[in-house]
Design an enzyme around this catalytic site. Structure first.
Site, PDB file in Angstrom:
ATOM      1  N   THR A  77       0.856  -1.193   0.000  1.00 41.17           N
ATOM      2  CA  THR A  77       0.000   0.000   0.000  1.00 41.17           C
ATOM      3  C   THR A  77       0.893   1.245   0.000  1.00 41.17           C
ATOM      4  O   THR A  77       2.114   1.146   0.141  1.00 41.17           O
ATOM      5  CB  THR A  77      -0.920   0.006   1.232  1.00 41.17           C
ATOM      6  OG1 THR A  77      -0.115  -0.154   2.413  1.00 41.17           O
ATOM      7  CG2 THR A  77      -1.933  -1.120   1.172  1.00 41.17           C
ATOM      8  N   HIS A 135      -2.483  -0.192  13.955  1.00 38.79           N
ATOM      9  CA  HIS A 135      -1.468  -1.107  13.403  1.00 38.79           C
ATOM     10  C   HIS A 135      -0.197  -1.073  14.248  1.00 38.79           C
ATOM     11  O   HIS A 135       0.019  -0.126  15.004  1.00 38.79           O
ATOM     12  CB  HIS A 135      -1.100  -0.711  11.960  1.00 38.79           C
ATOM     13  CG  HIS A 135      -2.096  -1.153  10.942  1.00 38.79           C
ATOM     14  ND1 HIS A 135      -3.150  -0.356  10.557  1.00 38.79           N
ATOM     15  CD2 HIS A 135      -2.205  -2.310  10.231  1.00 38.79           C
ATOM     16  CE1 HIS A 135      -3.869  -1.004   9.644  1.00 38.79           C
ATOM     17  NE2 HIS A 135      -3.319  -2.192   9.431  1.00 38.79           N
ATOM     18  N   LYS A 139       4.698  -0.018  10.826  1.00 36.23           N
ATOM     19  CA  LYS A 139       3.981   0.279   9.571  1.00 36.23           C
ATOM     20  C   LYS A 139       4.435   1.614   9.011  1.00 36.23           C
ATOM     21  O   LYS A 139       4.478   2.619   9.715  1.00 36.23           O
ATOM     22  CB  LYS A 139       2.465   0.272   9.822  1.00 36.23           C
ATOM     23  CG  LYS A 139       1.673   0.448   8.528  1.00 36.23           C
ATOM     24  CD  LYS A 139       0.216   0.081   8.684  1.00 36.23           C
ATOM     25  CE  LYS A 139      -0.586   0.382   7.429  1.00 36.23           C
ATOM     26  NZ  LYS A 139      -0.139  -0.333   6.234  1.00 36.23           N
ATOM     27  N   GLY A 145      -3.937   1.707   3.837  1.00 30.19           N
ATOM     28  CA  GLY A 145      -4.654   1.605   2.565  1.00 30.19           C
ATOM     29  C   GLY A 145      -6.092   1.174   2.783  1.00 30.19           C
ATOM     30  O   GLY A 145      -7.013   1.626   2.088  1.00 30.19           O
TER      31      GLY A 145
HETATM   32  N1  LIG Z   1      -2.971  -5.568   0.946  1.00 31.84           N
HETATM   33  C1  LIG Z   1      -2.892  -6.292   2.074  1.00 31.84           C
HETATM   34  O1  LIG Z   1      -3.716  -7.188   2.327  1.00 31.84           O
HETATM   35  C2  LIG Z   1      -1.754  -6.045   3.019  1.00 31.84           C
HETATM   36  C3  LIG Z   1      -1.623  -6.792   4.213  1.00 31.84           C
HETATM   37  C4  LIG Z   1      -0.502  -6.582   5.009  1.00 31.84           C
HETATM   38  C5  LIG Z   1       0.458  -5.657   4.621  1.00 31.84           C
HETATM   39  N2  LIG Z   1       0.278  -4.931   3.495  1.00 31.84           N
HETATM   40  C6  LIG Z   1       1.282  -3.997   2.984  1.00 31.84           C
HETATM   41  O2  LIG Z   1       2.314  -4.771   2.391  1.00 31.84           O
HETATM   42  C7  LIG Z   1       3.575  -4.121   2.531  1.00 31.84           C
HETATM   43  C8  LIG Z   1       4.570  -5.053   3.213  1.00 31.84           C
HETATM   44  O3  LIG Z   1       4.106  -5.401   4.496  1.00 31.84           O
HETATM   45  P1  LIG Z   1       4.999  -6.266   5.516  1.00 31.84           P
HETATM   46  O4  LIG Z   1       4.227  -6.285   6.776  1.00 31.84           O
HETATM   47  O5  LIG Z   1       5.441  -7.551   4.893  1.00 31.84           O
HETATM   48  O6  LIG Z   1       6.270  -5.287   5.673  1.00 31.84           O
HETATM   49  P2  LIG Z   1       7.778  -5.654   6.032  1.00 31.84           P
HETATM   50  O7  LIG Z   1       8.444  -4.365   6.385  1.00 31.84           O
HETATM   51  O8  LIG Z   1       7.817  -6.771   7.021  1.00 31.84           O
HETATM   52  O9  LIG Z   1       8.381  -6.209   4.643  1.00 31.84           O
HETATM   53  C9  LIG Z   1       8.691  -5.396   3.547  1.00 31.84           C
HETATM   54  C10 LIG Z   1       9.940  -5.976   2.902  1.00 31.84           C
HETATM   55  O10 LIG Z   1      10.190  -5.300   1.659  1.00 31.84           O
HETATM   56  C11 LIG Z   1      11.613  -5.316   1.494  1.00 31.84           C
HETATM   57  N3  LIG Z   1      12.046  -4.367   0.463  1.00 31.84           N
HETATM   58  C12 LIG Z   1      12.576  -3.134   0.589  1.00 31.84           C
HETATM   59  N4  LIG Z   1      12.861  -2.609  -0.623  1.00 31.84           N
HETATM   60  C13 LIG Z   1      12.504  -3.549  -1.539  1.00 31.84           C
HETATM   61  C14 LIG Z   1      12.545  -3.608  -2.963  1.00 31.84           C
HETATM   62  N5  LIG Z   1      13.040  -2.593  -3.701  1.00 31.84           N
HETATM   63  N6  LIG Z   1      12.060  -4.710  -3.583  1.00 31.84           N
HETATM   64  C15 LIG Z   1      11.565  -5.736  -2.853  1.00 31.84           C
HETATM   65  N7  LIG Z   1      11.519  -5.743  -1.500  1.00 31.84           N
HETATM   66  C16 LIG Z   1      11.976  -4.663  -0.857  1.00 31.84           C
HETATM   67  C17 LIG Z   1      12.141  -5.002   2.882  1.00 31.84           C
HETATM   68  O11 LIG Z   1      13.489  -5.401   3.008  1.00 31.84           O
HETATM   69  C18 LIG Z   1      11.184  -5.798   3.771  1.00 31.84           C
HETATM   70  O12 LIG Z   1      11.707  -7.089   4.077  1.00 31.84           O
HETATM   71  C19 LIG Z   1       3.258  -2.815   3.281  1.00 31.84           C
HETATM   72  O13 LIG Z   1       3.025  -1.791   2.344  1.00 31.84           O
HETATM   73  C20 LIG Z   1       1.963  -3.129   4.029  1.00 31.84           C
HETATM   74  O14 LIG Z   1       1.196  -1.974   4.309  1.00 31.84           O
HETATM   75  C21 LIG Z   1      -0.804  -5.107   2.696  1.00 31.84           C
END
Ligand SMILES: NC(=O)c1ccc[n+]([C@@H]2O[C@H](COP(=O)([O-])OP(=O)(O)OC[C@H]3O[C@@H](n4cnc5c(N)ncnc54)[C@H](O)[C@@H]3O)[C@@H](O)[C@H]2O)c1
Length: 247
Positions: A77, A135, A139, A145
């Site tokens: 998001t 959250h 976050k 989102g």
């Molecule tokens: N749509 C949904 O249902 C839903 C549910 C949960 C989380 N989210 C969203 O998903 C995203 C990730 O959530 P999370 O809890 O896993 O976060 P997190 O911080 O645990 O994981 C994110 C990962 O992305 C990595 N990263 C950084 N730059 C990157 C790049 N250029 N390419 C690929 N990976 C990269 C980081 O190293 C990290 O490990 C957030 O935006 C969160 O808001 C959405």
């Protein structure tokens, strides 16, 4: 299916667990450390990519999947200011993408209830409405989102609410701030390790009407994202969870 995980944090790891249990294979993982090596050619043997990365990396990752002609499920998001350009590219080039601010089946039912409740509440000007989202403290984006999707649904029904007022709180006991009648308040509370709680609250001096969705774990998001990945392979176009769940 051969899956690429773009983002290997909390969500990437949760998806890996259930994907492997269902017999899918994770053939490529991109995280912060190896993101500079990620090129469209890296997706040569991939059926579908699933992006749960960062607001700053999602658009680049989507474009690389489009360059490679690989369907993508986007859970990240906080990148939606670029949404129109991505949507246009997806349509123009007949690419394949599913995006959702929330992949949990329960939240998609909650969206439906929110819309119906807003339709009812639009018929009375008796109540004020606000959204609260809670959250974990890591976050990156606020409001969530999911809260923005709920707000969009409410504002499309209740015309007096013209803009969002975003309030970030690390201590929920902070004194309340005044909100103008045309503002829809979203309070984003960051505390502990909360997976995600969203409440829509209608209130007047007589009573309160509230609907709440509380996620018990990340499993629901991961399961929904995997369902979306299985569904999008072999299709063209841009879809949301509503299309998949047919609700
Ligand atoms: N749509 C949904 O249902 C839903 C549910 C949960 C989380 N989210 C969203 O998903 C995203 C990730 O959530 P999370 O809890 O896993 O976060 P997190 O911080 O645990 O994981 C994110 C990962 O992305 C990595 N990263 C950084 N730059 C990157 C790049 N250029 N390419 C690929 N990976 C990269 C980081 O190293 C990290 O490990 C957030 O935006 C969160 O808001 C959405």
């Amino acid at each position: 299916m051969k899956i690429a995980l773009l983002g290997y944090g909390k969500m990437g790891k949760a998806i890996e667990k259930i994907a492997e249990a269902k017999g899918h294979e994770i053939v490529y993982r991109v995280d912060m450390d190896n993101s500079f090596d990620f090129m469209p050619v890296s997706l040569q043997n991939v059926d579908v990519a699933i992006d749960f990365s960062m607001p700053t990396s999602a658009v680049d990752n989507i474009n690389k999947c489009f360059d490679a002609g690989v369907p993508i499920v986007v859970g990240t998001t906080g990148w939606y200011e670029h949404f129109d350009g991505i949507k246009q590219r997806c349509i123009d080039e007949k690419q394949s993408m599913v995006y959702s601010t929330n992949f949990s089946i329960g939240v998609n039912i909650f969206y439906k209830i929110n819309k119906i409740l807003a339709e009812i509440m639009a018929k009375t000007d008796d109540y004020d409405v606000m959204i609260e989202e809670i959250h974990h403290t890591q976050k990156k984006d606020h409001p969530s989102g999911t809260a923005l999707s709920l707000a969009k649904q409410i504002m499309s029904e209740i015309s007096s609410k013209e803009k969002i007022k975003d309030r970030l709180l690390f201590d929920r006991n902070q004194p309340a701030q005044s909100t103008k009648p045309n503002e829809l308040l979203i309070e984003s509370i960051r505390e502990g390790d909360v997976t995600g709680v969203h409440t829509v609250r209608y209130e007047n001096v007589i009573d309160t009407i509230e609907i709440t969705h509380a996620a018990k774990s990340r499993y629901g998001f991961a399961r929904g994202a995997l369902l979306a990945a299985e569904w999008i392979v072999g299709k063209e176009g841009i879809y949301t969870m509503e299309d998949i769940l047919e609700i």
